[in-house]
Structures are given as C-alpha cells and as structure tokens.
Design an enzyme around this catalytic site. Structure first.
Site, PDB file in Angstrom:
ATOM      1  N   GLY A  79       0.829  -1.201   0.000  1.00 42.66           N
ATOM      2  CA  GLY A  79       0.000   0.000   0.000  1.00 42.66           C
ATOM      3  C   GLY A  79       0.861   1.247   0.000  1.00 42.66           C
ATOM      4  O   GLY A  79       1.996   1.239   0.472  1.00 42.66           O
ATOM      5  N   GLU A  80       0.313   2.333  -0.558  1.00 46.76           N
ATOM      6  CA  GLU A  80       1.039   3.593  -0.618  1.00 46.76           C
ATOM      7  C   GLU A  80       0.051   4.744  -0.569  1.00 46.76           C
ATOM      8  O   GLU A  80      -1.022   4.679  -1.166  1.00 46.76           O
ATOM      9  CB  GLU A  80       1.865   3.674  -1.902  1.00 46.76           C
ATOM     10  CG  GLU A  80       2.681   4.951  -2.028  1.00 46.76           C
ATOM     11  CD  GLU A  80       3.548   4.966  -3.283  1.00 46.76           C
ATOM     12  OE1 GLU A  80       4.149   6.016  -3.568  1.00 46.76           O
ATOM     13  OE2 GLU A  80       3.608   3.924  -3.971  1.00 46.76           O
ATOM     14  N   GLY A  81       0.391   5.786   0.186  1.00 41.39           N
ATOM     15  CA  GLY A  81      -0.483   6.946   0.286  1.00 41.39           C
ATOM     16  C   GLY A  81       0.319   8.217   0.415  1.00 41.39           C
ATOM     17  O   GLY A  81       1.552   8.219   0.300  1.00 41.39           O
ATOM     18  N   GLY A  82      -0.390   9.315   0.666  1.00 41.30           N
ATOM     19  CA  GLY A  82       0.258  10.611   0.720  1.00 41.30           C
ATOM     20  C   GLY A  82       1.284  10.739   1.823  1.00 41.30           C
ATOM     21  O   GLY A  82       2.221  11.528   1.731  1.00 41.30           O
ATOM     22  N   PHE A  83       1.111   9.957   2.923  1.00 41.87           N
ATOM     23  CA  PHE A  83       1.988  10.118   4.074  1.00 41.87           C
ATOM     24  C   PHE A  83       2.972   8.968   4.269  1.00 41.87           C
ATOM     25  O   PHE A  83       3.776   8.997   5.182  1.00 41.87           O
ATOM     26  CB  PHE A  83       1.158  10.265   5.351  1.00 41.87           C
ATOM     27  CG  PHE A  83       0.229  11.444   5.302  1.00 41.87           C
ATOM     28  CD1 PHE A  83       0.653  12.664   4.813  1.00 41.87           C
ATOM     29  CD2 PHE A  83      -1.082  11.328   5.728  1.00 41.87           C
ATOM     30  CE1 PHE A  83      -0.200  13.748   4.750  1.00 41.87           C
ATOM     31  CE2 PHE A  83      -1.947  12.405   5.679  1.00 41.87           C
ATOM     32  CZ  PHE A  83      -1.500  13.621   5.192  1.00 41.87           C
ATOM     33  N   GLY A  84       2.895   7.924   3.438  1.00 41.87           N
ATOM     34  CA  GLY A  84       3.830   6.833   3.641  1.00 41.87           C
ATOM     35  C   GLY A  84       3.489   5.575   2.867  1.00 41.87           C
ATOM     36  O   GLY A  84       2.742   5.605   1.889  1.00 41.87           O
ATOM     37  N   VAL A  86       2.964   1.005   3.124  1.00 39.26           N
ATOM     38  CA  VAL A  86       2.628  -0.160   3.943  1.00 39.26           C
ATOM     39  C   VAL A  86       3.339  -1.372   3.360  1.00 39.26           C
ATOM     40  O   VAL A  86       3.248  -1.643   2.157  1.00 39.26           O
ATOM     41  CB  VAL A  86       1.110  -0.420   3.985  1.00 39.26           C
ATOM     42  CG1 VAL A  86       0.797  -1.579   4.938  1.00 39.26           C
ATOM     43  CG2 VAL A  86       0.362   0.830   4.440  1.00 39.26           C
ATOM     44  N   LYS A 110       3.105  -0.022   8.565  1.00 39.60           N
ATOM     45  CA  LYS A 110       2.937   1.284   7.942  1.00 39.60           C
ATOM     46  C   LYS A 110       4.126   2.171   8.321  1.00 39.60           C
ATOM     47  O   LYS A 110       4.388   2.409   9.487  1.00 39.60           O
ATOM     48  CB  LYS A 110       1.636   1.947   8.379  1.00 39.60           C
ATOM     49  CG  LYS A 110       1.368   3.290   7.686  1.00 39.60           C
ATOM     50  CD  LYS A 110       0.188   4.034   8.296  1.00 39.60           C
ATOM     51  CE  LYS A 110      -1.116   3.381   8.019  1.00 39.60           C
ATOM     52  NZ  LYS A 110      -2.272   4.222   8.467  1.00 39.60           N
ATOM     53  N   ASP A 205     -13.588   8.991   8.485  1.00 39.72           N
ATOM     54  CA  ASP A 205     -12.985   8.711   7.169  1.00 39.72           C
ATOM     55  C   ASP A 205     -13.418   7.353   6.633  1.00 39.72           C
ATOM     56  O   ASP A 205     -12.600   6.575   6.154  1.00 39.72           O
ATOM     57  CB  ASP A 205     -11.456   8.784   7.263  1.00 39.72           C
ATOM     58  CG  ASP A 205     -10.813   9.027   5.899  1.00 39.72           C
ATOM     59  OD1 ASP A 205     -11.516   9.526   4.985  1.00 39.72           O
ATOM     60  OD2 ASP A 205      -9.615   8.730   5.740  1.00 39.72           O
TER      61      ASP A 205
END
Length: 360
Positions: A79-84, A86, A110, A205
């Site tokens: 997983g990948e997002g704006g803050f880091g 996984v 994470k 959220d």
C-alpha cells in the site's frame, strides 16, 4: 454535493492497499483544531498524544521492523499513500520478535515518510485510539516504532485487502450479494461500537479503502488517523477543521465543520450505495456527477431501481433485500443529520434483512 472547497483544498494520493486513501485537507474558513503551534512546534487540542502509556502495544525498534520487512523491500509493498507506505512483514507470534520471511505471523507495517507533519499527527491519533479500542470489527494494532525520525505502526495483516479492490479493481472476482451484506453488517457493528457511550469516537474517514477484509471475508475498520472524540454532555456536534474524503463527507460537515456521529452515518450510506452499485462515490466514469446525486432519484422510483444495481451481480440477489438496503441508504443520506438513524439503529435494520430468499 454542491460544496466548493476553494483553491486551498488539497487531495492526497489514493493508495490501493492497506490503510491509505485520498483525503480533503483543511478547508479555508474552518477552525484548525489540532494545528501546529507556531511558537512551541507542538500539537494542540486533541491531536497531541504521548507514545508512553501504551501497555497493550509492543514497542518495536526500527531494526526490528527493518528485519521483519526484508529492509522494506519493494517486493513486500502492499500500500502507498500521501503520508507513507505499507509493507508486508513477519514476526514471531509468541514474543513478537522479527522472523524470517514466510515464517511466523504475517503483519502489515505502515512506515511514514520523514518530515510529514500531517502524517505524524495522524500517526499519533491512530496510536492513541487503536492502542485503547478493541473490537472484532476494528483492525488490531500490534505495536509501533518511534525512533529518531522514524514513525511506524504494526497491524494484523488482512489477507483479502481492501473493499475498494473487491468493488472497483478490474480483474478481481466481484463479491456476491450475501458477502456484501456481511461486509455492511460488519462495518455497521464497528461504527456502532465507536459511537457507543464507552468509546464516543467519530471515525470521520469511512470509505472502501479503509475497510479491510480478512480470510473469511469479514470486514474491519482501519486507518484511524482522522478519528476524534465525539461531543460530550448536551452537545450535538463538535466544530472542527474539514478533513476526510470527497464523496463521503456529510453536507453539514463540509459546509460548517459540524462533526457528529451522524456524519459517519452519512458516509456509511454512501458505502451502502457503492455495495449496491459497484460504482465509486466520486469520479465514476459511468455516471454523471456524484453517486449520491445519481442514485437517489433512481431508488425513489421503483421503475428505474434496477439501474442502480451492480451488473456484475447478474441479478443474483433477493430483490426485497436490495430494496431494503437501498431505502436504508437513503435514510442515512438525509441532508439533516437529525433525520438520519443512529448506527445502532442501522445495525439492527441490517441484521433483519435476509441477503438471500431461502434464509430462515
């Protein structure tokens, strides 16, 4: 929903894996509770939390987690997002020490990007809530790492990934209606627990990328970075900065920053529409506008109701079941939060609906 966010609003990247998704940043004109104090450099309000006093959680060293994830190998990126990011990792299920890949207990790790203030704030918030809250429909937080500038969280691994993948990813076997109903009940049960007097937590959220699926296709809520305590006493809401995800946030929250448990109920109504239709809440190429605006008139008109249903279900569902769920979704999507049911009422109604005709 007819709300303009202005030029200052930003959207983070969407992650398809475990625990990240697109979000609305602080909207102009709303109180920025929990913002950084310009003088002290600390977090204000309910965003400040110490990593001390978490007896239920394992404190990992950075080396522990580096070994557990094969040095954060790209092969294990889930997983990948704006803050880091996984990563998949392995630890000994008895003493929680790092173990060789393929042995021991699988976990999700994470890892926040360095120097991300917003990411650090959400890391602290998630640590505080998931360190204390335990429920079968909340992802279990196993431990954390706070070493130098490194901030990591370690969770139970959810082998079936996110609901987002099952609903929207091409090439994935679509969930049947009975499984979608099970997911809806699981999510409702998790939210009902959060809204209970003992917890008094607003999730803030809810969306398919934050709903993770275990090996038996039961659902659990993940990513508590935006959660906050609910109103106390006679208060009907808390006033706070607008964060969340486009397409899921309640209208009163977007317009005035008024947040309450009924805000989560609205988001749940949107997720019910996604379970029914297999379409995204926002930006679906097969419809014009938002899913809520498209689906509401179709559900209200029995002649066109079938247009709402996911064609990949091939009509294999109990008509009375999907109609009952769609009408419940409309109740959750009432513009006035006082007209929405509570999550405990939603849970009760869902448990009365038979997903298939031949159930007792």
């Amino acid at each position: 929903m007819g709300i303009c966010f202005g030029t200052a609003a930003q959207i983070d990247d969407t992650g398809a894996g475990q625990g990240f998704g697109s979000r609305i940043a602080v909207a102009p004109g709303h109180a920025q509770q929990g913002s950084k104090d310009a003088n002290s450099g600390k977090l204000n309000d309910d965003s400040e939390v110490s990593v001390d006093g978490q007896p239920n959680l394992k404190s990992f060293t950075f080396d522990d987690l580096r070994h557990a994830t094969k040095s954060f190998s790209s092969d294990g990126l889930i997983g990948e997002g704006g803050f880091g990011f996984v990563f998949k990792g392995w630890i000994n299920e008895h003493n929680l020490a790092p173990s060789k890949p393929g042995s021991g207990m699988v976990v999700a790790v994470k890892k926040l990007k360095a120097h991300s203030f917003q990411g650090h704030r959400e890391w602290l918030t998630e640590l505080r809530f998931l360190g204390k809250l335990h429920h079968e429909n909340l992802v279990k937080l196993i431990g954390y790492c706070s070493e130098s500038e490194n901030r990591l969280l370690v969770y139970e691994f959810m082998p079936k990934g996110s609901l987002e993948n099952h609903l929207f990813k091409r090439g994935v076997q679509p969930m049947d209606w009975a499984t979608r109903m099970q997911v809806a009940v699981d999510v409702a049960r998790g939210l009902s627990f959060l809204h209970s007097l003992d917890a008094n937590v607003i999730y803030r959220d809810l969306k398919p990328s934050n709903i993770l699926i275990d090996s038996k296709f039961h659902a659990k809520l993940s990513d508590f970075g935006l959660a906050r305590k609910g109103p106390t006493g006679d208060g009907s809401h808390v006033s706070t900065r607008v964060v969340g995800t486009l397409g899921y946030a309640a209208p009163e929250y977007l317009a005035r920053g008024h947040l309450s448990p009924r805000s989560d109920v609205y988001s749940f109504g949107v997720v019910l529409l996604e379970l029914l239709s297999g379409k995204r809440a926002q930006g679906d190429e097969t419809i014009r506008g938002s899913l809520v605006d498209w689906a509401k008139p179709l559900i209200r008109d029995s002649r066109h109701f079938s247009r709402v249903m996911d064609t990949r279900l091939r009509g294999e569902y109990y008509k009375k079941s999907v109609q009952a769920v769609s009408f419940l979704a409309l109740q959750c999507l009432n513009n006035d939060p006082q007209d929405r049911p509570s999550m405990s009422e939603v849970l009760f109604e869902l448990q009365q609906i038979k997903p298939i005709k031949n159930l007792p």
